[in-house]
Scaffold this active site. Structure first.
Site, PDB file in Angstrom:
ATOM      1  CE  LYS A  51       7.210   2.870   2.438  1.00  0.00           C
ATOM      2  NZ  LYS A  51       7.740   3.805   1.656  1.00  0.00           N
ATOM      3  CD  GLN A  65      10.611   5.693   1.228  1.00  0.00           C
ATOM      4  OE1 GLN A  65      10.291   4.553   1.205  1.00  0.00           O
ATOM      5  NE2 GLN A  65       9.913   6.541   1.600  1.00  0.00           N
ATOM      6  CG  ASP A  81       5.054   4.131  -4.049  1.00  0.00           C
ATOM      7  OD1 ASP A  81       4.420   4.034  -2.859  1.00  0.00           O
ATOM      8  OD2 ASP A  81       6.331   4.873  -4.125  1.00  0.00           O
TER       9      ASP A  81
END
Ligand code: NDP
Length: 278
Positions: A48, A92, A115
């Site tokens: 990322k 995460q 997300d």
């Protein structure tokens, strides 16, 4: 048979984003919050960070100790929510057991939820509204689109019903006009369903779950799974044996995983624009 090259499409998407960001005075900022030191998470965060640097985003990685309490983590997220210089927040996964994942996903402001996992964004998807969508299923849709694989009226079978992949995947497909069947661990006679699929999408996490006899000739096969087998990455599909049967197939690695990173890149720019329009 054609291999759906996620890496090639990811590179195309990142170049498009990079061109756009290059012409922007303010650079969008992505913050990844990690709790603990999960090895797989470290790898994903590196990917990322690399994507963000390439596109021209600002990138910050906040690494918190795995003994952190839920309250402390929610406080950190609240600070990022209030910080106008932060446009995308990604917590995460996985989180340690003392932390309620659902609560954390919904603590991120919907317009910063890159997300796409908050109730607001999943709810908007359910209603067919524009939103920040979950990166992996969104990436599968984009991959199909860029290879001009039409889903309208197609018989699509999704194996897996997780909130992260299976459910949003099925919703996106329904919204686009596919006829969708969702299978999971309680499905009786899985091959009966997979064998009828024009497009088969597998997100389970079991190596070689899908064998050649479960796939219709000429099907499109999308393998979302990421498994480690004998120290190598593989998907949920018995790739070598399924390959000759299908019209298109995604490799692992080099397929859907690449698209997930690309769609995160897209979501960061989208989140930035949503915030500026407010
Ligand atoms: P989950 O474990 O949350 O969900 C797995 C799903 O598979 C569940 O719905 C489960 O059913 C179903 N399942 C389990 N066993 C079987 C079986 N024998 N037959 C049919 N269905 C079964 O996983 P995720 O959705 O988070 O991830 C799935 C896979 O995709 C993993 O390998 C993961 O690493 C990978 N992944 C890849 C990404 C990428 O970027 N390429 C991103 C995210 C995930 P039930 O609900 O009944 O338990």
């Amino acid at each position: 048979m054609e291999i759906l090259d996620g890496k090639k499409i990811k590179d195309e998407i990142l170049d498009e984003l990079r061109n756009e960001v290059n012409n922007m005075q303010e650079k969008p900022t992505l913050v990844v919050v990690q709790v603990g030191n999960n090895e797989a998470s470290n790898v994903y965060i590196k990917q990322k960070a690399k994507m963000a640097r390439y596109v021209g985003y600002q990138f910050h990685h906040i690494k918190l100790d795995d003994t952190i309490t839920e309250e402390e983590l929610l406080y950190e997220i609240d600070k990022l929510n209030k910080d106008k210089s932060v446009h995308g927040i990604l917590v995460q996964m996985p989180l340690p057991s003392q932390i309620n994942t659902y609560k954390v996903q919904n603590a991120v402001l919907p317009e910063k939820d890159v997300d796409g996992l908050s109730d607001i964004n999943t709810g908007k998807l359910f209603h067919g509204k524009d939103a920040l969508y979950s990166c992996t299923p969104f990436g599968v849709m984009e991959l199909l689109k860029r290879y001009k694989i039409n889903v309208v009226g197609k018989n699509v079978v999704v194996v897996g019903r997780s909130n992260l992949v299976g459910k949003p995947m099925a919703t996106m497909l329904i919204n686009e006009g596919a006829t969708v069947t969702i299978c999971h661990s309680k499905t009786n006679d899985l091959p009966k369903y997979t064998f009828n699929a024009d497009i088969l999408i597998v997100a389970v996490g079991k190596p070689k779950l899908i064998t050649a006899d479960m796939v219709k000739d000429g099907a499109v096969v999308i393998d979302v799974g990421i498994n480690r087998l004998e120290n190598r990455l593989c998907g949920d599909v018995d790739y070598e044996n399924v390959l000759p049967k299908c019209s298109y197939i995604t490799p692992v690695p080099g397929g859907v995983g690449q698209m997930t990173v690309a769609m995160l890149g897209k979501n960061v720019l989208k989140a930035y624009k949503i915030q500026k329009e407010k």
